[in-house]
Design an enzyme around this catalytic site. Structure first.
Site, PDB file in Angstrom:
ATOM      1  N   ASP A 353       0.834  -1.197   0.000  1.00 16.38           N
ATOM      2  CA  ASP A 353       0.000   0.000   0.000  1.00 16.38           C
ATOM      3  C   ASP A 353       0.876   1.258   0.000  1.00 16.38           C
ATOM      4  OD1 ASP A 353      -2.280   1.877   1.148  1.00 16.38           O
ATOM      5  OD2 ASP A 353      -3.266  -0.011   0.647  1.00 16.38           O
ATOM      6  N   ASP A 465      -6.223   4.586  -5.412  1.00 17.26           N
ATOM      7  CA  ASP A 465      -6.846   5.316  -4.302  1.00 17.26           C
ATOM      8  C   ASP A 465      -7.124   6.761  -4.704  1.00 17.26           C
ATOM      9  OD1 ASP A 465      -7.725   5.834  -1.729  1.00 17.26           O
ATOM     10  OD2 ASP A 465      -5.892   5.161  -0.737  1.00 17.26           O
ATOM     11  N   MET A 466      -7.910   7.458  -3.901  1.00 13.66           N
ATOM     12  CA  MET A 466      -8.228   8.883  -4.148  1.00 13.66           C
ATOM     13  C   MET A 466      -8.692   9.465  -2.819  1.00 13.66           C
ATOM     14  SD  MET A 466     -10.908  11.187  -5.261  1.00 13.66           S
ATOM     15  CE  MET A 466     -10.964  12.472  -6.466  1.00 13.66           C
ATOM     16  N   ASP A 513     -19.197   3.346  -7.478  1.00 16.83           N
ATOM     17  CA  ASP A 513     -20.280   3.645  -8.417  1.00 16.83           C
ATOM     18  C   ASP A 513     -20.067   2.862  -9.703  1.00 16.83           C
ATOM     19  OD1 ASP A 513     -18.631   5.303 -10.341  1.00 16.83           O
ATOM     20  OD2 ASP A 513     -18.346   6.474  -8.518  1.00 16.83           O
ATOM     21  N   GLU A 593      -3.514 -19.280  14.480  1.00  7.33           N
ATOM     22  CA  GLU A 593      -4.228 -18.222  13.760  1.00  7.33           C
ATOM     23  C   GLU A 593      -3.964 -18.307  12.260  1.00  7.33           C
ATOM     24  OE1 GLU A 593      -4.496 -14.795  17.228  1.00  7.33           O
ATOM     25  OE2 GLU A 593      -2.577 -15.153  16.252  1.00  7.33           O
TER      26      GLU A 593
END
Ligand code: DGJ
Length: 710
Positions: A353, A465-466, A513, A593
């Site tokens: 990221d 991203d934005m 959208d 885990e």
């Protein structure tokens, strides 16, 4: 199928589940019907109501008023005082009176000047012209089996003009409807809100330059009393990612107009002679089986005719993203330690990221400098990608293409490339400015930088991203042209790298959208990864958007937004209702885990077909009941999965009886709930008598029921 009857001047647009009918009245298209199948001439069915103070089309008995008619596309300035779909102004005119000049039926889906559009279908192009303004209005209707897609375009003739409003469509329905919209904010997107407008106008809109976290470009209109699986419901979703407005307007006769298009608050568009402006497409659905029927029709149409064909039904990458685990604080060693632990977990995509580029150690620098931060990542991306491969994963990277930091090489070279108004200091948000994507050279520069990275390294996935909204625009066209520039970059990237999988994101789900879904098979649903909060967010999101469009991750607890701790199994069950992944530091997990992750990824893969292709039944409204319960059923009735979460264990642990849907009456099914012994029933019995869920003793315990045909 599209029929035109010359004698009655009646158009009938027929899908598998609906008819849409209108006819020409003195060259003006008059709306007659959108609903279940019909036959013959519908014009006599329609009573014409006239109310005083509505200017008449002709001063003679029996004449009508535009102000009271059900118009196919509403105009301004000729006696219709309701919300217009189109409003233009030019030298000597501010009103229009468009009349039919012709039509054609085409099988190739018409392109829309850089706007994203659906594919396929049969399209009616209806042309109308206005003598005084010398302009042409084209209405497009594309027929799909379960939905209709509409849009409009305006072309200036010899006279230049200004477009003050342009909507995809207007729809004049008889009577009043309950209105549903999706509202919220950052980390709280798309909460379902339903209310009954009694009179006047209701507005769902964004003027933020993106479709936004705050309001989503979707609306549903339901007849009073309609429910999840009963009653007549209309759904509308814009294929657009910028500022928008969806408006309902109840007139003096108690009828409702629905209009959706550009937001007139930040839109005013000069059109030179001979040029065209197109409104975005809108997906329109009619359902006579409630909100559920509406959603299923929308999901199907979006999957089959909008989402990228290459990826829509293919197994999705199971992503692990480092953001919640490390934020900006990582280096090659940290990432390698994470990668090492992921071997054999079934996770197959590692996404690096924010913070890998320029000299970015926090959110104050480097946006616009899309080259490797070598000091932070010694050995470079190649080493990380090789390491990921060795551990069974492909590699993905984060970008925020539309943004620029003042502390960046790009800004120092081009300080005028950010959106700004001359003479005013532009405002920052998250310390960043917005690149002026209305300028092709800016889009081209970012494309070249991204292309260099994507061509050099083996990158299978990007997260786009934005992280801020638009302001300080110099005029009323920039916002829309910015949006077109963003689509242009997405289009160029997908053409240049056809195998590249792109995930959309905007500070979570701030740009969720249909415009984005044209290029992005999935969108990060929300930065809020708390399972309980996600039940509400994903519930709202599911009204227009298919589950596979929503990217959901299991993250660490206590949750960093809500502070809540929910069971790992619940986080998994909720995240699996969409494109599945993780957002945690595997280096901090125990072997047990990591084993749970392995079991979850196996479970997801075994049920992924339901997420990608299944039919959704919402069995509870969590906003009202505090219980989230939904079912995904295979279209052929071969299996279904029911996911149930009760948020608060209040006075007693008893779970309700739930009634599955979409099963085959006569088939026998095995019902499996956790480790309990499975039971057998026919589909008819299960749907009629329901299933008793086990009691749950803890808040937010998930119950997952698998129903498998044997
Ligand atoms: C906002 C996104 O929603 C997060 O997932 C993360 O990518 C950050 N931006 C990074 O800045």
């Amino acid at each position: 199928m599209i029929q035109y009857d010359e004698k009655t001047a009646l158009f009938r647009l027929r899908g598998d589940t609906y008819d849409y009918v209108f006819a020409l009245y003195e060259g003006k298209p008059e709306f007659l019907h959108f609903g279940n199948r019909t036959d013959g001439d519908l014009r006599p069915l329609r009573r014409y109501d006239y109310k005083s103070f509505s200017p008449m089309i002709a001063d003679e008995p029996g004449a009508r008023s535009f102000g009271d008619m059900a118009l196919e596309y509403a105009e301004y300035g000729r006696g219709d005082f309701r919300t217009p779909a189109v409003q233009i102004a030019g030298d000597g005119f501010i009103s229009t009176d468009y009349r039919y000049t012709g039509h054609r039926i085409v099988s190739a889906h018409p392109e829309a000047d850089g706007l994203p559009v659906f594919r396929g279908g049969e399209t009616l192009e209806l042309t109308l012209s206005d003598r005084l303004s010398d302009s042409t209005l084209t209405l497009y209707y594309t027929v799909y089996p379960r939905a209709l897609v509409r849009r409009a375009a305006i072309t200036a003739g010899r006279k230049p003009l200004t477009v003050r409003r342009l909507a995809s469509f207007s729809l004049d329905l008889k009577g009043m409807y309950e209105l549903t919209g999706l509202f919220g904010g950052h980390a709280a997107e798309r909460h379902r809100r339903t209310w009954q407008p009694q009179a006047g106008k209701s507005v769902i809109e964004s003027s933020r330059g993106t479709s936004s976290h705050q309001a989503n470009p979707f609306a549903a209109l339901a007849e009073p009393g309609a429910g999840e699986e009963t009653g007549r419901v209309y759904g509308a979703a814009l294929v657009y990612s910028g500022s928008f407005r969806i408006e309902t307007d109840i007139d003096q006769l108690g009828n409702t107009r629905l209009v959706a298009g550009y937001n007139p608050d930040d839109f005013c568009y000069p059109l030179a002679a001979g040029t065209t402006l197109t409104a975005p497409e809108t997906l329109l659905v009619f359902s006579d089986s409630g909100y559920g029927g509406m959603s299923r029709a929308m999901h199907d149409t979006v999957r089959d005719y909008l989402l990228p064909e290459k990826f829509v039904y293919a197994p999705r990458p199971i992503v692990i993203n480092n953001w919640e685990a490390t934020c900006f604080d990582f280096d090659t060693d940290t990432l390698c330690r994470m990668l090492d632990k992921l071997k054999d977990t079934g996770i197959d995509m590692f996404v690096l990221d924010d913070g890998w580029f320029g000299h970015r150690d926090d959110d104050r620098s480097s946006l616009g400098d899309w080259f490797l931060y070598e000091k932070k990542l010694p050995g470079g991306l190649d080493a990380l990608i090789a390491k990921a491969k060795e551990c069974g994963m492909r590699f993905g990277l984060w970008f925020e293409p539309e943004m620029i930091s003042a502390d960046s090489e790009l800004y120092r070279a081009h300080p005028d490339w950010c959106i700004h108004t001359e003479g005013r200091e532009p405002l920052t948000s998250r310390h960043q400015l917005v690149l002026d994507f209305s300028r092709p050279e800016v889009v081209d520069c970012i494309f070249r930088q991204m292309e260099a990275v994507l061509a050099k390294y083996d990158i299978a996935y990007i997260k786009w991203d934005m992280n801020r909204h638009l302001c300080d625009m110099p005029d009323f066209t920039t916002q829309h042209r910015f949006t077109l520039g963003m689509y242009e970059l997405a289009r160029r990237l997908t053409e240049r790298f056809p195998d590249l999988f792109m995930e959309g994101c905007s500070g979570g789900g701030g740009r969720f959208d249909l415009g984005m879904l044209k290029y992005f098979p999935q969108i990060w649903c929300s930065d809020n990864t708390d399972a309980q909060a996600r039940c509400l967010i994903q519930y709202g999101t599911s009204f227009p958007y298919p589950l596979s469009a929503s990217s959901n991750h299991v993250s660490i607890c206590p949750n960093h937004y809500t502070g809540r701790t929910t069971p790992f199994a619940t986080r998994g069950a909720v995240a699996m209702l969409g494109a599945f992944g993780y957002e945690l530091n595997p280096a901090q997990l125990t072997a047990e885990e990591l084993g749970s992750i392995r079991r979850q990824t196996e479970d997801y893969r075994a049920n992924e077909a339901l997420v990608l292709r299944g039919e959704l039944y919402r069995l509870s409204d969590p906003e009202r009941t505090g219980i989230f319960c939904c079912e995904l059923a295979a279209k052929d009735g071969s299996r279904a999965r029911l996911t149930y979460v009760r948020f608060a264990m209040s006075d007693c642990p008893v779970s309700p009886r739930v009634y599955p849907k979409g099963l085959t009456d006569t088939a026998t099914y095995e019902v499996r709930v956790g480790d309990a012994e499975s039971l057998r029933f026919t589909g008819r019995t299960l749907m009629a008598a329901g299933i008793e869920l086990p009691a749950v003793w803890r808040d937010n315990t998930a119950v997952v029921v698998d129903i498998i045909r044997i």
